[in-house]
Scaffold this active site. Structure first.
Site, PDB file in Angstrom:
ATOM      1  N   GLY A   1      -4.924   7.313   5.111  1.00  0.00           N
ATOM      2  CA  GLY A   1      -4.017   8.311   5.688  1.00  0.00           C
ATOM      3  C   GLY A   1      -2.952   8.755   4.703  1.00  0.00           C
TER       4      GLY A   1
ATOM      5  N   LYS B   1       0.843  -1.196   0.000  1.00  0.00           N
ATOM      6  CA  LYS B   1       0.000   0.000   0.000  1.00  0.00           C
ATOM      7  C   LYS B   1       0.876   1.243   0.000  1.00  0.00           C
ATOM      8  CE  LYS B   1      -1.401   1.748   3.839  1.00  0.00           C
ATOM      9  NZ  LYS B   1      -2.013   2.188   5.091  1.00  0.00           N
TER      10      LYS B   1
ATOM     11  N   GLU C   1      -5.951   4.015  11.859  1.00  0.00           N
ATOM     12  CA  GLU C   1      -7.341   3.786  11.464  1.00  0.00           C
ATOM     13  C   GLU C   1      -8.282   3.807  12.670  1.00  0.00           C
ATOM     14  OE1 GLU C   1      -4.749   2.620  10.043  1.00  0.00           O
ATOM     15  OE2 GLU C   1      -5.103   2.153   7.919  1.00  0.00           O
TER      16      GLU C   1
ATOM     17  N   HIS D   1      -8.413  -2.656   8.978  1.00  0.00           N
ATOM     18  CA  HIS D   1      -7.985  -3.877   8.288  1.00  0.00           C
ATOM     19  C   HIS D   1      -7.000  -4.710   9.085  1.00  0.00           C
ATOM     20  CE1 HIS D   1      -4.370  -1.520   6.500  1.00  0.00           C
ATOM     21  NE2 HIS D   1      -4.929  -0.801   7.435  1.00  0.00           N
ATOM     22  N   ARG D   2      -6.060  -4.036   9.747  1.00  0.00           N
ATOM     23  CA  ARG D   2      -5.012  -4.815  10.431  1.00  0.00           C
ATOM     24  C   ARG D   2      -5.541  -5.514  11.682  1.00  0.00           C
ATOM     25  NH1 ARG D   2      -1.191  -4.380   7.249  1.00  0.00           N
ATOM     26  NH2 ARG D   2      -0.743  -2.425   6.177  1.00  0.00           N
TER      27      ARG D   2
ATOM     28  N   SER E   1       4.852  10.013  10.330  1.00  0.00           N
ATOM     29  CA  SER E   1       5.896  10.256   9.327  1.00  0.00           C
ATOM     30  C   SER E   1       5.267  10.622   7.990  1.00  0.00           C
ATOM     31  CB  SER E   1       6.774   9.020   9.187  1.00  0.00           C
ATOM     32  OG  SER E   1       6.020   7.965   8.614  1.00  0.00           O
TER      33      SER E   1
ATOM     34  N   ARG F   1       2.440   5.965  -3.008  1.00  0.00           N
ATOM     35  CA  ARG F   1       3.510   6.923  -3.322  1.00  0.00           C
ATOM     36  C   ARG F   1       3.750   6.956  -4.830  1.00  0.00           C
ATOM     37  NH1 ARG F   1       4.442   5.417   1.722  1.00  0.00           N
ATOM     38  NH2 ARG F   1       5.691   6.614   3.204  1.00  0.00           N
TER      39      ARG F   1
ATOM     40  N   ASP G   1       3.253  -0.935  11.885  1.00  0.00           N
ATOM     41  CA  ASP G   1       2.059  -1.652  11.425  1.00  0.00           C
ATOM     42  C   ASP G   1       2.174  -3.150  11.672  1.00  0.00           C
ATOM     43  OD1 ASP G   1       0.913   0.664  10.681  1.00  0.00           O
ATOM     44  OD2 ASP G   1       1.491   0.528   8.572  1.00  0.00           O
TER      45      ASP G   1
ATOM     46  N   SER H   1       8.925   6.200  12.719  1.00  0.00           N
ATOM     47  CA  SER H   1       8.690   5.405  11.515  1.00  0.00           C
ATOM     48  C   SER H   1       9.653   5.784  10.375  1.00  0.00           C
ATOM     49  CB  SER H   1       7.243   5.558  11.038  1.00  0.00           C
ATOM     50  OG  SER H   1       6.330   5.481  12.087  1.00  0.00           O
TER      51      SER H   1
ATOM     52  N   ASP I   1      -7.727   1.848  -0.506  1.00  0.00           N
ATOM     53  CA  ASP I   1      -6.825   2.994  -0.390  1.00  0.00           C
ATOM     54  C   ASP I   1      -6.253   3.435  -1.735  1.00  0.00           C
ATOM     55  OD1 ASP I   1      -7.307   3.012   2.282  1.00  0.00           O
ATOM     56  OD2 ASP I   1      -5.199   2.969   2.896  1.00  0.00           O
TER      57      ASP I   1
ATOM     58  N   ARG J   1      -5.210   1.981  17.968  1.00  0.00           N
ATOM     59  CA  ARG J   1      -4.858   0.561  17.870  1.00  0.00           C
ATOM     60  C   ARG J   1      -4.390  -0.038  19.194  1.00  0.00           C
ATOM     61  NH1 ARG J   1      -1.948   0.397  11.869  1.00  0.00           N
ATOM     62  NH2 ARG J   1      -3.886  -0.027  10.747  1.00  0.00           N
TER      63      ARG J   1
ATOM     64  N   ARG K   1      -8.326  12.064  12.517  1.00  0.00           N
ATOM     65  CA  ARG K   1      -6.888  11.762  12.466  1.00  0.00           C
ATOM     66  C   ARG K   1      -6.135  13.070  12.215  1.00  0.00           C
ATOM     67  NH1 ARG K   1      -6.095   6.561   8.703  1.00  0.00           N
ATOM     68  NH2 ARG K   1      -3.953   6.775   9.475  1.00  0.00           N
TER      69      ARG K   1
END
Ligand code: DC
Length: 670
Positions: A98, A25, A355, A401-402, A178, A30, A327, A207, A52, A358, A130
């Site tokens: 994000g 992702k 998201e 998702h995670r 980051s 990017r 992540d 990060s 995304d 967490r 966020r």
């Protein structure tokens, strides 16, 4: 992709095989933006297809970039703006992405100033919680005009033309996300035609590996950022985005973490081979392999692959600073349930602004499974869970998702309790086929794979009800009548009359039917016979063929093969009595003969086929008599079947009744 309100994972025993992961992702989004800002066309290979990237592609189209896709799995071609002006106005929706929100905001703020555009950037409600204030402050230092449309510090935002200034360095905080720095690094080359652009990071940079990805990709698109430590970045005057022509997106290292975890857990010595990402990955999350190895996994790797096997078991508890793998580290929190002591994950404050929060989510859901968990502002400690402590729980996923993906690993629990994942489709953010991929590798004893049987006479509505129940549970669906219809069709085409003297020949045909089930269509020897097996005549032939014991025996293996993860809904005459006698729920669906004749009549009329209701009723009753009186597997309810008379029920009512019975047989506590 599972579009169901929940997905129940039966207890999983082991896993083995090869998995090819979807594209990263971070790299995908990017690359898309850099290609959009470049001169020329970029052919992007192995781009991640997910929520995304879809919102990013939609946004790029809206601002006037060329976006062409070759179709599923093919390359995507992006024709960039180069120096061209983007569309003068756009209202851009970026969902819960994000990366897209931070990086597009920065690029559009600069483009608005250079070319005089006006843009609004918004997302789902969580996106509006966020933070983005530090990035907005930096863009304002640069002279861009950025306004908050609702709450200061958060999207949605309005961007309009300002006056660029590059005389003093742009200062940005590095300790919240980051992505702010990535946004600036990707936007500033647009402004650095005549003058160096300098960024200074305030405070520690979290990060860092993600910044490394940004710098490497910028280099591929012609921008050589000069870096002094992780504090100061200079984009040299004269920088200009140029397309590399073609670029390949490596597989997502964060997604790899679930399969590395799977390899660490599985007792199968063959282990898990992961393709598409390897030791030379530019993604920071590849270092999850080191963390998994510390917990005991045995990992081998090459240029574009990883191979993971169980080493230590139980896993070894760890105490780890996870700042470099924010992540993937979530996966460690679930692996910790299988460890030999408490595991502590530190330096994870960024989890709170992802998201969902967490840290809170992982703690709450691990507790729901029965685990003891402690949490602090930027750390989490998870205690292992012994077999008696596990609870069958419904894991809440918070549109993250995670959370959904990493808790799927809880299905390997030693207590062999199932795990319910709520809102499983949230994995579409980065890995739409996650659960299908998991089920292709995972194994469960066949008796642990749940089966729900719906038997009943012809035209009782069982096919429609069963198909809908299957869809609502995300289970496979077996229409066993279709097997008999296929056998009869194959017999007729081979020139056999359907009679006892041809029993052996028809059974031989049935045993090796060249059948394929493909997205709701049924192919026999490559020919689509979905409609041919649905005629009244085919039904009558099926009923005849089904009285031949050898044919019934020949079709058993084919029917049993439908019992696959995560579960099965089977409809027919003898699903509960003969084929799946151990099924968790058996329903016997009936309706009066008058009512069934009426339904069949309406069905035929709607297809433009004329029919006589009395003749249909006589046919139905003849078929009922034959199906109920035959010597083998006659049509009758299993002793433990629940009877449902659908004469007065709509399909929806019948479906909810079956689902309610099903829920009553599940162990989930919440
Ligand atoms: O459900 P259906 O109308 O498609 O079934 C066609 C015939 O196949 C039915 O009349 C009897 C037979 N059949 C069977 O004997 N056992 C099953 N499990 C399913 C169908």
């Amino acid at each position: 992709m599972y579009d169901t309100p929940f997905l129940d994972l039966p207890p999983l025993a082991s896993a083995a095989g090869t998995v090819r992961l979807p594209g990263s992702k971070s790299i995908s989004n990017r690359v898309l933006l850099l290609a959009a800002l470049s001169e020329g066309t970029t052919e992007v290979h192995d781009l991640l297809a997910s929520d995304d990237t879809r919102v990013m592609l939609d946004a790029l189209r809206q601002i006037g970039c060329g976006v062409e896709a070759d179709g599923a799995g093919g390359a995507v071609r992006i024709t960039g703006l180069g120096g061209r002006a983007p569309a003068p106005e756009a209202d851009i929706f970026l969902g819960n992405s994000g990366t897209s929100t931070r990086t597009l905001t920065a690029a559009l703020a600069v483009l608005a100033t250079l070319h005089g555009g006006r843009y609004e950037v918004r997302g789902v409600p969580r996106m509006h919680e966020r933070p983005i204030g530090d990035l907005v402050d930096a863009l304002r230092q640069l002279g861009c005009r950025v306004e908050y449309l609702n709450t200061d510090g958060y999207p949605p935002l309005a961007l309009s033309p300002g006056t660029l200034q590059l005389y003093t360095p742009i200062r940005i905080r590095g300790d919240v996300s980051s992505q702010f720095l990535t946004g600036l690094l990707q936007a500033l080359p647009l402004a650095a035609a005549a003058q160096d652009a300098v960024i200074e990071v305030e405070g520690p940079l979290i990060s860092q590996p993600y910044i490394d990805i940004t710098l490497r990709l910028l280099a591929r698109f012609g921008i050589d950022v000069q870096r002094e430590g992780w504090e100061r970045f200079t984009i040299p005057a004269g920088s200009r985005y140029r397309s590399p022509g073609s670029i390949h997106v490596e597989a997502d290292a964060s997604s790899a973490s679930y399969f590395i975890g799977l390899g660490a857990i599985t007792a199968d010595p063959a282990g898990i081979r992961i393709e598409g990402v390897g030791a030379d990955s530019i993604q920071g999350d590849i270092r999850f392999t080191e963390a998994a190895a510390r917990m005991g996994a045995q990992i081998a790797s090459g240029p574009n692959w990883l191979h993971v096997q169980r080493g230590a078991w139980p896993l070894k508890a760890i105490d780890l600073d996870c700042n470099h793998i924010p992540d993937a580290a979530m996966t460690l929190a679930v692996l910790a349930l299988y460890a030999d002591g408490p595991s502590t994950l530190r330096n994870i404050a960024s989890w709170r602004v992802k998201e969902t929060d967490r840290i809170a989510a992982m703690a709450a859901e691990a507790r729901r499974l029965g685990a003891a968990v402690e949490e602090g502002a930027d750390w989490l400690r998870v205690y292992p869970l012994e077999a008696p402590g596990w609870r069958a729980a419904a894991v809440h996923t918070y549109d993250d998702h995670r959370v959904a993906m990493c808790f799927s690993l809880a299905a390997f629990n030693p207590a062999r309790v199932p795990v319910r994942i709520l809102d499983p489709k949230c994995v579409a953010k980065t890995f739409p086929d996650y659960f299908e991929t998991l089920f292709a590798l995972a194994r469960a004893p066949v008796d642990d794979i749940p089966v729900l049987c719906i038997d009943g006479p012809t035209a009782s509505g069982k096919g429609t009800v069963a198909a809908q129940v299957a869809r609502r549970l995300g289970y496979h669906f077996l229409d066993s009548g279709a097997m008999y219809r296929l056998a009869a069709l194959a017999a007729v085409r081979a020139g056999h009359t359907i009679a006892p003297e041809h029993e052996a020949a028809i059974a031989a045909l049935a045993r090796s039917l060249p059948v394929r089930f493909d997205h709701g269509r049924i192919l026999l020897g490559g020919e689509d016979v979905s409609d041919a097996i649905r005629t009244e005549e085919a039904g009558m032939n099926a009923s005849r063929v089904s009285t031949l014991p050898a044919v019934r025996a020949a079709l058993v293996a084919l029917q049993l093969s439908f019992r696959r993860l995560p579960g099965l809904v089977a409809d027919g005459r003898d699903m509960g009595t003969v084929i799946f006698p151990g099924a968790k729920l058996k329903v016997f669906l009936t309706a009066s003969a008058a009512c069934r004749a009426d339904r069949r009549h309406k069905q035929l009329i709607s297809k433009g086929i004329s029919a006589n209701i009395d003749a249909l009723r006589a046919d139905l009753e003849a078929r009922d008599a034959r199906d109920s009186n035959r010597a083998v597997a006659p049509l009758r309810p299993a002793p433990d079947a629940l009877l449902l008379d659908s004469s007065e029920l709509t399909v929806e009512h019948a479906v909810s009744q079956v689902l309610q019975w099903w829920r009553g047989r599940q162990p989930f506590s919440s």
